[in-house]
Motif scaffolding. Structure first.
Motif, PDB file in Angstrom:
ATOM      1  N   LEU A 153     -50.187  13.709  39.871  1.00  0.00           N
ATOM      2  CA  LEU A 153     -49.253  12.604  40.111  1.00  0.00           C
ATOM      3  C   LEU A 153     -47.925  12.841  39.409  1.00  0.00           C
ATOM      4  CD1 LEU A 153     -51.684   9.561  39.764  1.00  0.00           C
ATOM      5  CD2 LEU A 153     -50.409  10.177  41.828  1.00  0.00           C
ATOM      6  N   HIS A 154     -47.987  13.376  38.190  1.00  0.00           N
ATOM      7  CA  HIS A 154     -46.765  13.649  37.437  1.00  0.00           C
ATOM      8  C   HIS A 154     -45.878  14.636  38.199  1.00  0.00           C
ATOM      9  CE1 HIS A 154     -44.267  15.628  34.316  1.00  0.00           C
ATOM     10  NE2 HIS A 154     -44.213  14.397  33.792  1.00  0.00           N
ATOM     11  N   THR A 155     -46.489  15.679  38.752  1.00  0.00           N
ATOM     12  CA  THR A 155     -45.743  16.677  39.531  1.00  0.00           C
ATOM     13  C   THR A 155     -45.124  16.033  40.770  1.00  0.00           C
ATOM     14  OG1 THR A 155     -47.240  18.417  38.787  1.00  0.00           O
ATOM     15  CG2 THR A 155     -45.912  18.885  40.737  1.00  0.00           C
ATOM     16  N   GLU A 156     -45.923  15.205  41.471  1.00  0.00           N
ATOM     17  CA  GLU A 156     -45.424  14.556  42.691  1.00  0.00           C
ATOM     18  C   GLU A 156     -44.299  13.584  42.376  1.00  0.00           C
ATOM     19  OE1 GLU A 156     -48.864  12.800  44.434  1.00  0.00           O
ATOM     20  OE2 GLU A 156     -49.716  14.715  45.114  1.00  0.00           O
TER      21      GLU A 156
ATOM     22  N   GLU B 225     -42.156  13.823  39.859  1.00  0.00           N
ATOM     23  CA  GLU B 225     -40.968  14.634  39.563  1.00  0.00           C
ATOM     24  C   GLU B 225     -40.305  15.107  40.853  1.00  0.00           C
ATOM     25  OE1 GLU B 225     -39.535  15.528  36.552  1.00  0.00           O
ATOM     26  OE2 GLU B 225     -40.832  13.933  35.796  1.00  0.00           O
ATOM     27  N   GLN B 226     -41.125  15.511  41.832  1.00  0.00           N
ATOM     28  CA  GLN B 226     -40.585  15.982  43.116  1.00  0.00           C
ATOM     29  C   GLN B 226     -39.879  14.851  43.861  1.00  0.00           C
ATOM     30  OE1 GLN B 226     -44.123  17.539  44.944  1.00  0.00           O
ATOM     31  NE2 GLN B 226     -43.963  19.561  43.932  1.00  0.00           N
ATOM     32  N   LEU B 227     -40.473  13.644  43.837  1.00  0.00           N
ATOM     33  CA  LEU B 227     -39.868  12.498  44.522  1.00  0.00           C
ATOM     34  C   LEU B 227     -38.562  12.074  43.851  1.00  0.00           C
ATOM     35  CD1 LEU B 227     -43.104  10.410  45.254  1.00  0.00           C
ATOM     36  CD2 LEU B 227     -41.587  11.441  46.962  1.00  0.00           C
ATOM     37  N   LEU B 228     -38.527  12.133  42.524  1.00  0.00           N
ATOM     38  CA  LEU B 228     -37.293  11.784  41.805  1.00  0.00           C
ATOM     39  C   LEU B 228     -36.178  12.774  42.147  1.00  0.00           C
ATOM     40  CD1 LEU B 228     -38.725  10.845  38.285  1.00  0.00           C
ATOM     41  CD2 LEU B 228     -37.537   9.304  39.854  1.00  0.00           C
TER      42      LEU B 228
ATOM     43  N   ASP C 255     -31.745  11.511  48.850  1.00  0.00           N
ATOM     44  CA  ASP C 255     -32.373  10.726  49.916  1.00  0.00           C
ATOM     45  C   ASP C 255     -32.778   9.362  49.365  1.00  0.00           C
ATOM     46  OD1 ASP C 255     -33.814   9.625  51.968  1.00  0.00           O
ATOM     47  OD2 ASP C 255     -35.185  11.324  52.226  1.00  0.00           O
ATOM     48  N   TYR C 256     -32.045   8.296  49.787  1.00  0.00           N
ATOM     49  CA  TYR C 256     -32.328   6.949  49.284  1.00  0.00           C
ATOM     50  C   TYR C 256     -33.150   6.129  50.263  1.00  0.00           C
ATOM     51  CZ  TYR C 256     -28.474   8.226  46.197  1.00  0.00           C
ATOM     52  OH  TYR C 256     -27.664   8.876  45.305  1.00  0.00           O
ATOM     53  N   SER C 257     -33.912   6.801  51.130  1.00  0.00           N
ATOM     54  CA  SER C 257     -34.672   6.088  52.160  1.00  0.00           C
ATOM     55  C   SER C 257     -35.776   5.234  51.539  1.00  0.00           C
ATOM     56  CB  SER C 257     -35.292   7.086  53.147  1.00  0.00           C
ATOM     57  OG  SER C 257     -36.265   7.880  52.497  1.00  0.00           O
TER      58      SER C 257
ATOM     59  N   GLN D 280     -40.721   3.889  48.406  1.00  0.00           N
ATOM     60  CA  GLN D 280     -42.072   3.327  48.448  1.00  0.00           C
ATOM     61  C   GLN D 280     -43.107   4.321  47.917  1.00  0.00           C
ATOM     62  OE1 GLN D 280     -42.928   0.097  49.316  1.00  0.00           O
ATOM     63  NE2 GLN D 280     -44.902   0.751  48.457  1.00  0.00           N
ATOM     64  N   LYS D 281     -42.975   5.593  48.334  1.00  0.00           N
ATOM     65  CA  LYS D 281     -43.912   6.621  47.843  1.00  0.00           C
ATOM     66  C   LYS D 281     -43.818   6.757  46.319  1.00  0.00           C
ATOM     67  CE  LYS D 281     -44.289   9.603  51.924  1.00  0.00           C
ATOM     68  NZ  LYS D 281     -43.932  10.940  52.494  1.00  0.00           N
ATOM     69  N   LEU D 282     -42.572   6.743  45.813  1.00  0.00           N
ATOM     70  CA  LEU D 282     -42.382   6.868  44.370  1.00  0.00           C
ATOM     71  C   LEU D 282     -43.023   5.692  43.634  1.00  0.00           C
ATOM     72  CD1 LEU D 282     -41.087   8.308  41.948  1.00  0.00           C
ATOM     73  CD2 LEU D 282     -38.988   6.998  42.393  1.00  0.00           C
ATOM     74  N   SER D 283     -42.833   4.503  44.192  1.00  0.00           N
ATOM     75  CA  SER D 283     -43.416   3.310  43.576  1.00  0.00           C
ATOM     76  C   SER D 283     -44.942   3.380  43.552  1.00  0.00           C
ATOM     77  CB  SER D 283     -42.965   2.062  44.342  1.00  0.00           C
ATOM     78  OG  SER D 283     -43.585   0.908  43.819  1.00  0.00           O
ATOM     79  N   ASP D 284     -45.536   3.827  44.665  1.00  0.00           N
ATOM     80  CA  ASP D 284     -47.006   3.933  44.749  1.00  0.00           C
ATOM     81  C   ASP D 284     -47.544   4.940  43.725  1.00  0.00           C
ATOM     82  OD1 ASP D 284     -46.972   2.095  46.788  1.00  0.00           O
ATOM     83  OD2 ASP D 284     -47.150   3.585  48.417  1.00  0.00           O
ATOM     84  N   LYS D 285     -46.845   6.079  43.656  1.00  0.00           N
ATOM     85  CA  LYS D 285     -47.294   7.117  42.726  1.00  0.00           C
ATOM     86  C   LYS D 285     -47.179   6.638  41.272  1.00  0.00           C
ATOM     87  CE  LYS D 285     -47.906  10.254  45.972  1.00  0.00           C
ATOM     88  NZ  LYS D 285     -49.263  10.664  46.392  1.00  0.00           N
ATOM     89  N   GLN D 286     -46.070   5.972  40.969  1.00  0.00           N
ATOM     90  CA  GLN D 286     -45.869   5.489  39.599  1.00  0.00           C
ATOM     91  C   GLN D 286     -46.878   4.411  39.234  1.00  0.00           C
ATOM     92  OE1 GLN D 286     -41.686   4.420  39.874  1.00  0.00           O
ATOM     93  NE2 GLN D 286     -41.061   6.281  38.747  1.00  0.00           N
TER      94      GLN D 286
END
Length: 638
Positions: A96-99, A101-104, A110-112, A117-123
């Motif tokens: 999750l930490h790797t994912e 970092e990639q999303l950030l 990309d501000y879509s 939403q993906k970043l919020s779910d992962k966090q």
């Protein structure tokens, strides 16, 4: 949790387990014990699926999480820091930490809503898995196992096998498994780390199965014992000490049942033999023969506690001072070990050298054994001292093509074959075992051969570095008996507290690069050390209070503590010399009273008896004086 039903496991034609049963329940804390070769490690490998049963089943829930510490983990290699290796336990959190970092990174361009939403779910998931505290938890457990902050930044490949095993243990503990399978977890730990692990496992909420030869460790951690014996798994409620009591009771009952059954069998056999030839009694005879065949036989009690009856002899007695260390200093690049320290080993001393790894125990042992010349100061061996040094590298010095008995004959030619066979029997090499080639022996068996060699040497001073490594509980008991009977002097480094408590009469430890001595048993040292730990914060508080009141002048020292301690130590030394003299006089008096010319003459016997009683009273007075002085010295040094 885990159900073992009718388990049979065969190696060649030998059944290591024969329809064995054991049900492991949630929260069980069990010590798995048994003599070497009874299949303890094999059973753990059967549970994790490394081996498959010949027949029977081992069933468990599919989602059961097992943490398995075994000696094979020593082969694990990595160039990453040990903190990173330990944190590999958090597989999902790391993913999750790797994912995240990639999303950030993507979010920079990309501000879509999809990315947000993906970043919020992962966090959210990362936070739910307590991902923000994993580094702290890894750091805490590594620190408990003896790793400093700087150590945790070093690569795993820089550490020796024992330290790498600690990292593997940390990683397993961080996985928070439902059940821990620990195969000799204390083998590579020092005493502080063993105590930390005890506390950790006591608070661990899952189930634990421990294979260990450390009976103190078992007593403090487990609540039940399972003994691997004759292909079965025999269960006992309670810790190791309870097991010993319960086993004695069970064996007494079993022994009586065996004797009664054997008497009944002999009676039936005599009856059958008497009436076998009579046709009128044929039916009765056949009935009794079938009854004997159907009888469930009671096994005789095995003697798994052989005693040492070998007389360890040496051709000459050492002088009073065995080893004298004066102004000794030793350091490695950037690591001070000893700094201008003094110490004396005297004839008859049984010294346990204890402390955390890295404090210099093995270094000091090598200096004492004249195996390390890279120090300053003096290390002087006394008059008539003959020494044997035992360390794990002695196993490599064994000649692999020799038979065990031949290895001892070449090393100790003054001993007869009968004497050597006797000591090999004490170390569990009975009958034809003595003719086994050393190359086919296990690590534990080689260690027993090396110990047997050390104890057959014509040496009055033994230097022993971790002699209990690879020994089972039975072999440790044999070593304790041997060292108790040894009339010379020895110094031993070991993490086995049961051994230390049973053989040592003095404790050495290294503190502030100085050799410190406690004049008593290991248990007494532990009690004294516990008081020091409690009183230290109080003293620190008093010092702090004194600093906060600058108007009050600091009290002047009326006595030079160091000079006073030196004076008392000199007095203690004088009393110890007198005690040794009186004890020898008592031995002489006992021999005199045993002579026929003495006990046949009433006047001589009365005179010898009065002299002996006078010596006995003098010894009691001297021992009381010694205790009072020792207490005074400990108070000054605290």
């Amino acid at each position: 949790m885990i159900a073992i039903n009718n388990l049979t496991f065969e190696i060649g034609s030998r059944a290591l387990y024969d329809e064995a049963n054991w049900h492991i329940k949630p929260g069980d804390k069990t010590g798995l014990i048994g003599a070497n070769g009874t299949g303890k490690t094999t059973l753990l490998k059967l549970i994790v699926g490394d081996y498959s049963p010949t027949s029977g089943t081992i069933s468990m829930a599919k989602d059961l999480k097992i943490g398995y510490l075994n000696q094979d983990l020593l082969s694990y290699q990595s160039n990453k820091s040990i903190l990173h290796v330990a944190m590999e336990a958090f597989e999902r959190q790391n993913q999750l930490h790797t994912e995240i970092e990639q999303l950030l990174k993507k979010l920079e361009t990309d501000y879509s809503d999809d990315i947000i939403q993906k970043l919020s779910d992962k966090q959210t998931e990362f936070e739910a898995l307590d991902g923000y505290s994993i580094e702290y938890r890894a750091h805490e457990i590594l620190a408990g196992l003896g790793f400093s902050d700087n150590d945790q930044k070093r690569q795993l490949s820089e550490f020796s096998g024992g330290w790498r095993m600690r990292v593997m243990l940390a990683r397993i503990l961080l996985q928070a498994p439902d059940i821990l399978l620990l195969d000799e977890p204390t083998n590579h730990l020092d005493l502080p780390s063993i105590k930390w692990l005890e506390s950790y496992l006591q608070a661990f909420e899952g189930a634990i199965i421990i294979v260990s030869h450390d009976r103190y460790f078992l007593d403090r951690v487990v609540t039940s014992i399972v003994e691997s014996k004759r292909g079965k798994l025999v269960q006992y409620a309670g810790n190791y000490s309870f097991y010993l009591e319960e086993k004695t009771l069970r064996e007494e009952i079993q022994g009586n049942q065996f004797k009664n059954q054997q008497a009944k069998i002999k009676q039936e056999e005599r009856l059958i033999e008497r009436f076998r030839a009579k046709a009128s009694k044929a039916k009765m005879v056949q009935s009794r023969i079938k009854a004997l065949e159907r009888m469930e036989k009671v096994d005789d009690v095995d003697d798994y506690n052989p005693s040492v009856n070998f007389r360890f002899k040496f051709s000459k007695q050492s002088g009073r001072h065995v080893v004298r260390l004066e102004n000794v200093s030793k350091s490695y690049p950037g690591i001070p070990i000893l700094d201008s320290t003094d110490a004396i080993i005297e004839k008859g001393d049984k010294i346990a050298l204890i402390g955390a790894n890295g404090k210099g125990k093995s270094t000091l042992l090598r200096i004492v054994a004249q195996a390390d010349s890279g120090f300053t100061g003096e290390c002087e061996t006394g008059h008539n001292v003959t020494q044997t040094f035992f360390a794990q590298h002695q196993l490599e010095a064994l000649h692999l093509d020799n038979e065990i008995i031949r290895e001892l004959q070449l090393f100790a030619p003054k001993h007869t074959e009968t004497e050597l066979r006797s000591i090999l029997g004490c170390f569990l090499f009975t009958g034809d075992d003595a003719f086994k080639k050393i190359r086919v022996l296990s690590g534990g068996e080689k260690s027993r051969v090396a110990l047997a060699k050390a104890l057959t040497a014509d040496a009055n001073f033994l230097v022993l570095d971790e002699p209990t490594n690879h020994l089972d509980i039975q072999s440790v008991n044999i070593l304790i008996q041997a060292l108790t009977q040894f009339e010379g002097t020895f110094i031993v480094v070991s993490h086995d507290r049961y051994l230390l408590d049973n053989v040592a009469n003095k404790i050495w430890y290294i503190e502030d690069q100085k050799i410190k001595q406690y004049p008593g048993t290991y248990q007494e040292y532990e009690e004294w050390q516990a008081k020091r730990v409690v009183t230290a914060p109080a003293k620190a508080k008093e010092t702090k209070s004194a600093k906060q009141e600058p108007k009050q002048a600091a009290p002047k020292k009326t006595d030079d503590k160091e000079r006073q301690t030196k004076k008392l130590n000199k007095e203690l030394e004088g009393i110890e010399q007198r005690i040794a003299t009186v004890e020898q006089a008592m031995k002489d008096a006992e021999l005199l009273m045993a002579l026929e010319s003495t006990y046949a003459d009433k006047t001589k016997l009365d005179e010898a008896s009065r002299h002996y009683e006078t010596l006995k009273k003098e010894l009691q007075v001297l021992q009381n004086q010694w205790e009072n002085l020792a207490e005074e010295i400990m108070t000054l040094e605290a």
